[in-house]
Design an enzyme around this catalytic site. Structure first.
Site, PDB file in Angstrom:
ATOM      1  N   ARG A 254       0.816  -1.228   0.000  1.00  0.00           N
ATOM      2  CA  ARG A 254       0.000   0.000   0.000  1.00  0.00           C
ATOM      3  C   ARG A 254       0.842   1.267   0.000  1.00  0.00           C
ATOM      4  NH1 ARG A 254      -5.579  -0.543   1.768  1.00  0.00           N
ATOM      5  NH2 ARG A 254      -6.202  -2.603   1.059  1.00  0.00           N
TER       6      ARG A 254
ATOM      7  N   TYR B 147     -14.779 -11.306  -0.093  1.00  0.00           N
ATOM      8  CA  TYR B 147     -15.438 -10.024  -0.403  1.00  0.00           C
ATOM      9  C   TYR B 147     -16.712 -10.225  -1.214  1.00  0.00           C
ATOM     10  CZ  TYR B 147     -11.576  -7.477   1.629  1.00  0.00           C
ATOM     11  OH  TYR B 147     -10.672  -6.976   2.519  1.00  0.00           O
TER      12      TYR B 147
ATOM     13  N   ARG C 138      -3.267   6.587   0.898  1.00  0.00           N
ATOM     14  CA  ARG C 138      -3.801   7.781   1.564  1.00  0.00           C
ATOM     15  C   ARG C 138      -2.894   8.448   2.575  1.00  0.00           C
ATOM     16  NH1 ARG C 138      -9.184   5.045   3.411  1.00  0.00           N
ATOM     17  NH2 ARG C 138      -7.558   3.504   3.759  1.00  0.00           N
TER      18      ARG C 138
END
Ligand code: CP3
Length: 346
Positions: free
Chosen positions: A27, A152, A31
Protein backbone atom coordinates in the site's frame (compact mmCIF):
# COMPACT_ATOMS: atom_id res chain seq x y z
CA UNK A 1 22.22 1.15 -19.46
CA UNK A 2 21.10 -0.55 -16.26
CA UNK A 3 19.45 -3.94 -16.59
CA UNK A 4 16.28 -4.25 -14.54
CA UNK A 5 17.02 -7.96 -14.01
CA UNK A 6 20.10 -6.91 -12.02
CA UNK A 7 18.06 -4.76 -9.60
CA UNK A 8 18.58 -5.81 -5.99
CA UNK A 9 14.85 -6.51 -5.65
CA UNK A 10 14.86 -9.14 -8.41
CA UNK A 11 18.25 -10.50 -7.32
CA UNK A 12 16.93 -11.11 -3.82
CA UNK A 13 13.84 -12.83 -5.18
CA UNK A 14 16.07 -15.13 -7.23
CA UNK A 15 18.23 -15.86 -4.18
CA UNK A 16 21.39 -14.30 -5.65
CA UNK A 17 24.01 -12.74 -3.35
CA UNK A 18 23.49 -9.05 -2.67
CA UNK A 19 25.16 -6.56 -0.34
CA UNK A 20 22.00 -4.75 0.71
CA UNK A 21 18.31 -5.32 1.41
CA UNK A 22 15.70 -3.88 -0.96
CA UNK A 23 12.56 -2.27 0.46
CA UNK A 24 9.05 -1.56 -0.75
CA UNK A 25 5.89 -1.25 1.30
CA UNK A 26 2.49 -2.81 0.78
CA UNK A 27 0.00 0.00 0.00
CA UNK A 28 2.91 2.35 -0.60
CA UNK A 29 0.75 4.31 -3.02
CA UNK A 30 -2.10 5.48 -0.84
CA UNK A 31 -3.80 7.78 1.56
CA UNK A 32 -0.85 8.51 3.87
CA UNK A 33 0.63 10.55 0.96
CA UNK A 34 -0.63 14.13 0.48
CA UNK A 35 0.15 13.90 -3.25
CA UNK A 36 -2.13 10.83 -3.49
CA UNK A 37 -4.94 12.69 -1.71
CA UNK A 38 -4.53 15.50 -4.20
CA UNK A 39 -5.11 13.14 -7.14
CA UNK A 40 -8.09 11.67 -5.26
CA UNK A 41 -9.76 15.10 -5.30
CA UNK A 42 -10.14 14.63 -9.05
CA UNK A 43 -10.98 10.93 -9.29
CA UNK A 44 -13.04 8.47 -7.29
CA UNK A 45 -11.06 5.40 -6.28
CA UNK A 46 -12.68 3.28 -9.02
CA UNK A 47 -11.95 5.93 -11.64
CA UNK A 48 -8.37 6.13 -10.46
CA UNK A 49 -7.95 2.38 -10.90
CA UNK A 50 -9.42 2.54 -14.40
CA UNK A 51 -7.54 5.60 -15.70
CA UNK A 52 -4.04 4.55 -16.86
CA UNK A 53 -2.38 8.01 -16.67
CA UNK A 54 -3.68 8.65 -13.15
CA UNK A 55 -2.86 5.11 -11.95
CA UNK A 56 0.63 5.59 -13.38
CA UNK A 57 1.06 8.90 -11.57
CA UNK A 58 0.14 7.46 -8.13
CA UNK A 59 2.36 4.41 -8.74
CA UNK A 60 5.33 6.73 -9.28
CA UNK A 61 4.61 9.03 -6.32
CA UNK A 62 6.13 6.87 -3.57
CA UNK A 63 9.13 6.06 -5.79
CA UNK A 64 9.86 9.76 -6.30
CA UNK A 65 9.36 10.62 -2.65
CA UNK A 66 11.13 7.71 -0.93
CA UNK A 67 13.19 5.94 -3.61
CA UNK A 68 11.73 2.51 -2.85
CA UNK A 69 13.51 -0.39 -4.57
CA UNK A 70 10.33 -1.59 -6.32
CA UNK A 71 7.04 -0.06 -7.44
CA UNK A 72 3.68 -1.81 -7.20
CA UNK A 73 1.14 -1.06 -9.89
CA UNK A 74 -1.76 0.97 -8.59
CA UNK A 75 -5.05 -0.89 -8.71
CA UNK A 76 -7.09 -2.94 -6.26
CA UNK A 77 -7.59 -6.66 -5.80
CA UNK A 78 -11.31 -6.09 -6.44
CA UNK A 79 -10.83 -4.23 -9.75
CA UNK A 80 -10.84 -7.38 -11.97
CA UNK A 81 -14.15 -8.51 -10.42
CA UNK A 82 -16.13 -5.69 -12.04
CA UNK A 83 -16.11 -7.23 -15.55
CA UNK A 84 -17.42 -10.45 -13.95
CA UNK A 85 -20.46 -8.47 -12.87
CA UNK A 86 -19.38 -7.62 -9.31
CA UNK A 87 -18.81 -3.90 -9.00
CA UNK A 88 -17.62 -2.68 -5.62
CA UNK A 89 -18.06 0.85 -4.38
CA UNK A 90 -15.48 2.33 -2.04
CA UNK A 91 -17.24 4.80 0.19
CA UNK A 92 -16.00 5.26 3.76
CA UNK A 93 -15.61 2.04 5.68
CA UNK A 94 -14.21 -0.12 2.89
CA UNK A 95 -15.52 -1.90 -0.20
CA UNK A 96 -19.24 -2.65 -0.59
CA UNK A 97 -20.94 -4.93 -3.11
CA UNK A 98 -24.59 -4.15 -3.83
CA UNK A 99 -25.77 -7.74 -4.00
CA UNK A 100 -23.46 -10.34 -2.47
CA UNK A 101 -22.81 -13.68 -4.20
CA UNK A 102 -24.34 -16.42 -2.07
CA UNK A 103 -26.44 -18.84 -4.12
CA UNK A 104 -25.75 -21.25 -6.93
CA UNK A 105 -27.39 -18.92 -9.42
CA UNK A 106 -25.36 -15.94 -8.14
CA UNK A 107 -22.17 -17.91 -8.76
CA UNK A 108 -23.26 -19.07 -12.20
CA UNK A 109 -24.25 -15.53 -13.13
CA UNK A 110 -20.68 -14.28 -12.64
CA UNK A 111 -19.25 -14.03 -16.12
CA UNK A 112 -15.73 -14.90 -17.19
CA UNK A 113 -13.98 -12.64 -19.67
CA UNK A 114 -10.83 -12.19 -21.73
CA UNK A 115 -8.35 -10.36 -19.51
CA UNK A 116 -7.08 -8.33 -22.47
CA UNK A 117 -10.60 -6.99 -23.02
CA UNK A 118 -12.16 -6.65 -19.57
CA UNK A 119 -9.04 -5.24 -17.89
CA UNK A 120 -7.33 -3.61 -20.89
CA UNK A 121 -6.86 -0.44 -18.81
CA UNK A 122 -4.55 -2.38 -16.44
CA UNK A 123 -2.31 -3.44 -19.33
CA UNK A 124 -2.26 0.16 -20.60
CA UNK A 125 -1.40 1.44 -17.12
CA UNK A 126 1.45 -1.10 -16.81
CA UNK A 127 2.95 0.05 -20.11
CA UNK A 128 2.90 3.68 -18.93
CA UNK A 129 4.35 2.74 -15.54
CA UNK A 130 7.22 0.85 -17.16
CA UNK A 131 8.10 3.91 -19.21
CA UNK A 132 7.84 6.17 -16.15
CA UNK A 133 9.98 3.89 -14.01
CA UNK A 134 12.75 3.45 -16.57
CA UNK A 135 15.34 0.73 -16.23
CA UNK A 136 16.11 1.13 -12.53
CA UNK A 137 12.96 0.35 -10.57
CA UNK A 138 11.13 -2.92 -11.18
CA UNK A 139 7.35 -3.03 -11.27
CA UNK A 140 5.28 -5.52 -9.25
CA UNK A 141 1.95 -6.73 -10.61
CA UNK A 142 -0.59 -8.32 -8.30
CA UNK A 143 -3.92 -9.99 -7.78
CA UNK A 144 -6.01 -11.07 -4.81
CA UNK A 145 -6.05 -14.80 -4.11
CA UNK A 146 -9.28 -16.51 -5.13
CA UNK A 147 -10.15 -17.14 -1.48
CA UNK A 148 -9.63 -13.52 -0.40
CA UNK A 149 -11.71 -12.41 -3.40
CA UNK A 150 -14.39 -14.94 -2.46
CA UNK A 151 -14.65 -13.46 1.05
CA UNK A 152 -15.44 -10.02 -0.40
CA UNK A 153 -17.87 -11.44 -2.97
CA UNK A 154 -19.77 -13.60 -0.49
CA UNK A 155 -19.78 -11.23 2.48
CA UNK A 156 -20.38 -8.22 0.25
CA UNK A 157 -17.49 -6.37 1.92
CA UNK A 158 -15.23 -6.80 4.91
CA UNK A 159 -16.39 -9.10 7.71
CA UNK A 160 -15.66 -9.96 11.33
CA UNK A 161 -16.74 -13.59 11.33
CA UNK A 162 -17.15 -14.59 7.64
CA UNK A 163 -20.55 -16.00 8.47
CA UNK A 164 -21.83 -16.28 4.91
CA UNK A 165 -18.65 -17.75 3.48
CA UNK A 166 -18.42 -20.26 6.32
CA UNK A 167 -22.09 -21.17 5.98
CA UNK A 168 -21.32 -22.13 2.39
CA UNK A 169 -18.12 -23.98 3.38
CA UNK A 170 -19.93 -26.00 6.05
CA UNK A 171 -23.12 -26.69 4.10
CA UNK A 172 -22.41 -26.65 0.35
CA UNK A 173 -18.64 -26.91 -0.10
CA UNK A 174 -19.07 -27.91 -3.74
CA UNK A 175 -20.57 -24.47 -4.43
CA UNK A 176 -17.67 -22.68 -2.79
CA UNK A 177 -15.41 -24.85 -4.94
CA UNK A 178 -17.24 -23.81 -8.06
CA UNK A 179 -16.75 -20.14 -7.19
CA UNK A 180 -13.10 -20.70 -6.30
CA UNK A 181 -12.43 -22.42 -9.62
CA UNK A 182 -14.01 -19.61 -11.58
CA UNK A 183 -11.93 -17.04 -9.69
CA UNK A 184 -8.78 -19.13 -10.14
CA UNK A 185 -9.18 -19.25 -13.95
CA UNK A 186 -9.82 -15.53 -14.10
CA UNK A 187 -6.96 -14.62 -11.75
CA UNK A 188 -4.44 -16.73 -13.64
CA UNK A 189 -5.44 -15.10 -16.94
CA UNK A 190 -5.28 -11.64 -15.30
CA UNK A 191 -1.77 -12.17 -13.94
CA UNK A 192 -0.53 -13.62 -17.23
CA UNK A 193 -1.82 -10.51 -18.95
CA UNK A 194 0.07 -8.31 -16.47
CA UNK A 195 3.32 -10.16 -17.12
CA UNK A 196 2.79 -9.90 -20.86
CA UNK A 197 2.22 -6.14 -20.42
CA UNK A 198 5.58 -5.83 -18.66
CA UNK A 199 5.52 -6.35 -14.86
CA UNK A 200 8.79 -7.71 -13.46
CA UNK A 201 7.36 -9.76 -10.57
CA UNK A 202 3.92 -10.71 -9.27
CA UNK A 203 2.43 -10.91 -5.80
CA UNK A 204 -0.69 -12.82 -4.86
CA UNK A 205 -2.37 -11.17 -1.85
CA UNK A 206 -4.09 -13.64 0.45
CA UNK A 207 -5.23 -11.37 3.24
CA UNK A 208 -7.96 -13.67 4.52
CA UNK A 209 -6.63 -17.17 3.71
CA UNK A 210 -5.69 -17.42 7.37
CA UNK A 211 -9.22 -17.69 8.79
CA UNK A 212 -9.58 -21.44 8.18
CA UNK A 213 -8.64 -24.66 9.92
CA UNK A 214 -5.44 -25.91 8.24
CA UNK A 215 -7.30 -28.91 6.78
CA UNK A 216 -9.76 -26.53 5.11
CA UNK A 217 -6.94 -24.24 3.99
CA UNK A 218 -5.30 -27.32 2.41
CA UNK A 219 -8.51 -28.36 0.67
CA UNK A 220 -10.06 -25.05 -0.36
CA UNK A 221 -7.30 -22.44 -0.68
CA UNK A 222 -3.97 -24.10 -1.39
CA UNK A 223 -4.90 -25.97 -4.62
CA UNK A 224 -6.11 -22.71 -6.20
CA UNK A 225 -2.97 -20.82 -5.18
CA UNK A 226 -0.90 -23.70 -6.54
CA UNK A 227 -2.76 -23.71 -9.84
CA UNK A 228 -2.15 -19.97 -10.28
CA UNK A 229 1.53 -20.10 -9.32
CA UNK A 230 2.21 -23.19 -11.45
CA UNK A 231 0.37 -21.54 -14.32
CA UNK A 232 2.75 -18.56 -14.22
CA UNK A 233 5.96 -20.57 -14.06
CA UNK A 234 6.70 -20.60 -17.81
CA UNK A 235 6.67 -16.78 -17.90
CA UNK A 236 9.83 -16.69 -15.77
CA UNK A 237 8.95 -13.79 -13.45
CA UNK A 238 9.43 -14.18 -9.68
CA UNK A 239 6.24 -15.06 -7.80
CA UNK A 240 5.51 -13.82 -4.26
CA UNK A 241 2.77 -15.31 -2.09
CA UNK A 242 1.64 -13.14 0.83
CA UNK A 243 -0.63 -15.05 3.17
CA UNK A 244 -1.48 -13.03 6.25
CA UNK A 245 -1.44 -15.23 9.35
CA UNK A 246 0.49 -17.97 7.57
CA UNK A 247 2.39 -19.37 10.57
CA UNK A 248 -0.05 -22.26 11.26
CA UNK A 249 0.03 -23.26 7.59
CA UNK A 250 3.73 -23.03 6.93
CA UNK A 251 4.12 -26.78 6.26
CA UNK A 252 1.48 -26.43 3.56
CA UNK A 253 2.66 -23.14 2.12
CA UNK A 254 6.21 -24.44 1.76
CA UNK A 255 4.99 -27.02 -0.75
CA UNK A 256 4.34 -24.19 -3.24
CA UNK A 257 6.54 -23.59 -6.24
CA UNK A 258 7.15 -19.84 -5.75
CA UNK A 259 10.26 -17.71 -5.35
CA UNK A 260 9.22 -15.75 -2.27
CA UNK A 261 6.91 -16.02 0.74
CA UNK A 262 5.61 -12.99 2.60
CA UNK A 263 5.60 -12.92 6.40
CA UNK A 264 3.33 -10.86 8.60
CA UNK A 265 4.66 -9.27 11.79
CA UNK A 266 3.36 -12.01 14.11
CA UNK A 267 6.01 -14.39 12.79
CA UNK A 268 9.43 -14.42 14.38
CA UNK A 269 11.52 -14.51 11.23
CA UNK A 270 14.46 -16.20 12.95
CA UNK A 271 12.24 -19.02 14.19
CA UNK A 272 10.73 -19.80 10.80
CA UNK A 273 13.72 -19.37 8.48
CA UNK A 274 14.92 -22.98 8.86
CA UNK A 275 11.60 -24.09 7.36
CA UNK A 276 11.90 -21.62 4.48
CA UNK A 277 15.30 -22.53 3.07
CA UNK A 278 14.11 -22.80 -0.51
CA UNK A 279 12.47 -19.37 -0.53
CA UNK A 280 13.31 -15.71 -0.43
CA UNK A 281 11.29 -14.03 2.34
CA UNK A 282 9.48 -10.71 2.41
CA UNK A 283 8.57 -8.73 5.50
CA UNK A 284 7.87 -8.18 8.30
CA UNK A 285 7.76 -5.02 10.41
CA UNK A 286 4.43 -4.34 12.13
CA UNK A 287 2.81 -1.46 10.17
CA UNK A 288 1.89 0.05 13.54
CA UNK A 289 5.57 0.25 14.50
CA UNK A 290 5.65 3.27 12.18
CA UNK A 291 3.61 5.16 14.78
CA UNK A 292 6.37 4.65 17.36
CA UNK A 293 9.63 6.47 17.91
CA UNK A 294 12.25 6.63 15.16
CA UNK A 295 14.67 4.97 17.55
CA UNK A 296 12.44 1.93 17.80
CA UNK A 297 11.79 1.91 14.05
CA UNK A 298 15.52 1.90 13.31
CA UNK A 299 16.29 -0.75 15.92
CA UNK A 300 13.55 -3.13 14.81
CA UNK A 301 14.24 -2.59 11.12
CA UNK A 302 17.92 -3.44 11.61
CA UNK A 303 16.99 -6.60 13.53
CA UNK A 304 14.81 -7.72 10.64
CA UNK A 305 17.55 -6.91 8.10
CA UNK A 306 20.07 -8.86 10.16
CA UNK A 307 17.83 -11.93 10.40
CA UNK A 308 16.73 -11.60 6.78
CA UNK A 309 20.36 -11.57 5.63
CA UNK A 310 20.47 -15.25 6.60
CA UNK A 311 17.56 -16.16 4.31
CA UNK A 312 17.93 -17.27 0.71
CA UNK A 313 16.92 -13.72 -0.19
CA UNK A 314 15.19 -10.95 1.76
CA UNK A 315 12.94 -8.13 0.61
CA UNK A 316 12.11 -5.71 3.42
CA UNK A 317 8.42 -4.87 3.75
CA UNK A 318 5.83 -4.29 6.42
CA UNK A 319 3.90 -7.30 7.67
CA UNK A 320 0.75 -5.81 6.07
CA UNK A 321 -0.29 -2.57 4.35
CA UNK A 322 0.74 0.88 5.58
CA UNK A 323 -2.15 2.77 7.18
CA UNK A 324 -3.41 6.27 6.36
CA UNK A 325 -2.26 8.25 9.42
CA UNK A 326 1.35 7.01 9.30
CA UNK A 327 3.78 9.93 9.84
CA UNK A 328 5.82 10.42 6.68
CA UNK A 329 9.10 11.25 8.49
CA UNK A 330 8.90 7.78 10.05
CA UNK A 331 8.64 6.17 6.61
CA UNK A 332 11.70 8.19 5.59
CA UNK A 333 13.58 6.95 8.65
CA UNK A 334 12.64 3.36 7.81
CA UNK A 335 13.75 3.58 4.17
CA UNK A 336 17.01 5.29 5.13
CA UNK A 337 17.74 2.60 7.74
CA UNK A 338 17.03 -0.35 5.46
CA UNK A 339 18.84 1.11 2.47
CA UNK A 340 21.80 2.06 4.68
CA UNK A 341 22.16 -1.46 6.06
CA UNK A 342 24.98 -3.52 4.58
CA UNK A 343 25.04 -7.30 4.73
CA UNK A 344 28.23 -9.03 5.68
CA UNK A 345 29.88 -10.40 2.56
CA UNK A 346 27.24 -12.76 1.23
O1 CP3 B 1 0.09 -1.50 -2.58
C1 CP3 B 1 -0.20 -0.52 -3.31
O2 CP3 B 1 0.15 0.64 -3.09
C2 CP3 B 1 -0.94 -0.82 -4.59
C3 CP3 B 1 -2.35 -0.66 -4.58
C4 CP3 B 1 -3.23 -1.56 -3.71
C5 CP3 B 1 -4.44 -1.10 -3.14
N1 CP3 B 1 -5.09 -2.14 -2.56
C6 CP3 B 1 -4.91 0.28 -3.21
C7 CP3 B 1 -6.03 0.72 -2.37
C8 CP3 B 1 -3.13 -2.92 -3.39
C9 CP3 B 1 -2.02 -3.91 -3.72
C10 CP3 B 1 -4.31 -3.28 -2.68
C11 CP3 B 1 -4.60 -4.65 -2.21
C12 CP3 B 1 -5.83 -4.92 -1.47
N2 CP3 B 1 -7.05 -4.33 -1.59
C13 CP3 B 1 -5.95 -5.97 -0.52
C14 CP3 B 1 -4.88 -6.96 -0.16
C15 CP3 B 1 -3.86 -6.42 0.75
C16 CP3 B 1 -4.36 -5.92 2.08
O3 CP3 B 1 -4.13 -4.73 2.34
O4 CP3 B 1 -4.95 -6.69 2.83
C17 CP3 B 1 -7.27 -5.95 -0.05
C18 CP3 B 1 -7.85 -6.88 1.00
C19 CP3 B 1 -7.96 -4.90 -0.73
C20 CP3 B 1 -9.39 -4.53 -0.62
C21 CP3 B 1 -9.57 -3.13 -0.22
N3 CP3 B 1 -9.35 -2.05 -1.04
C22 CP3 B 1 -10.01 -2.64 1.03
C23 CP3 B 1 -10.37 -3.51 2.22
C24 CP3 B 1 -10.04 -1.25 0.93
C25 CP3 B 1 -10.57 -0.30 1.96
C26 CP3 B 1 -9.67 -0.14 3.11
C27 CP3 B 1 -8.66 0.89 2.80
O5 CP3 B 1 -7.47 0.66 3.05
O6 CP3 B 1 -9.07 1.94 2.35
C28 CP3 B 1 -9.57 -0.91 -0.36
C29 CP3 B 1 -9.40 0.46 -0.90
C30 CP3 B 1 -8.02 0.84 -1.35
N4 CP3 B 1 -7.19 0.05 -2.07
C31 CP3 B 1 -7.39 2.10 -1.16
C32 CP3 B 1 -6.16 2.04 -1.79
C33 CP3 B 1 -5.14 3.13 -1.93
C34 CP3 B 1 -7.99 3.31 -0.46
C35 CP3 B 1 -9.03 3.89 -1.33
C36 CP3 B 1 -9.11 5.40 -1.30
O7 CP3 B 1 -8.26 6.07 -1.92
O8 CP3 B 1 -10.10 5.92 -0.74
Amino acid sequence: MADIKESIFLKNLRGEPCDRTPIWIMRQAGRYLPEYMKVREEYTFNELCRTPQAACEVTLQPIRRFGFDAAIMFSDILTPLAPMGARFSFAQGGPKLESPIRSESDIDALSTYEAADGTHFVAEAIRLMKVGLGDKTPLIGFAGSPFTLATYLIEGGGSKDYRFLKTLLYSRPELLDRLMNKLTDQTLAYLRMQVEAGVDAVQLFDTWGGILHPADYAKVVLPCVKRIMDGLRDLGVPRIYFLKGSAPYLDLVTTLDVECLGMDWTMDMAQFLPQMKGYAVQGNLDPMALYGSQDQIRRRALEICETGSKARGHVFNLGHGITPQTPIPNVEALVETVQGYRRETP
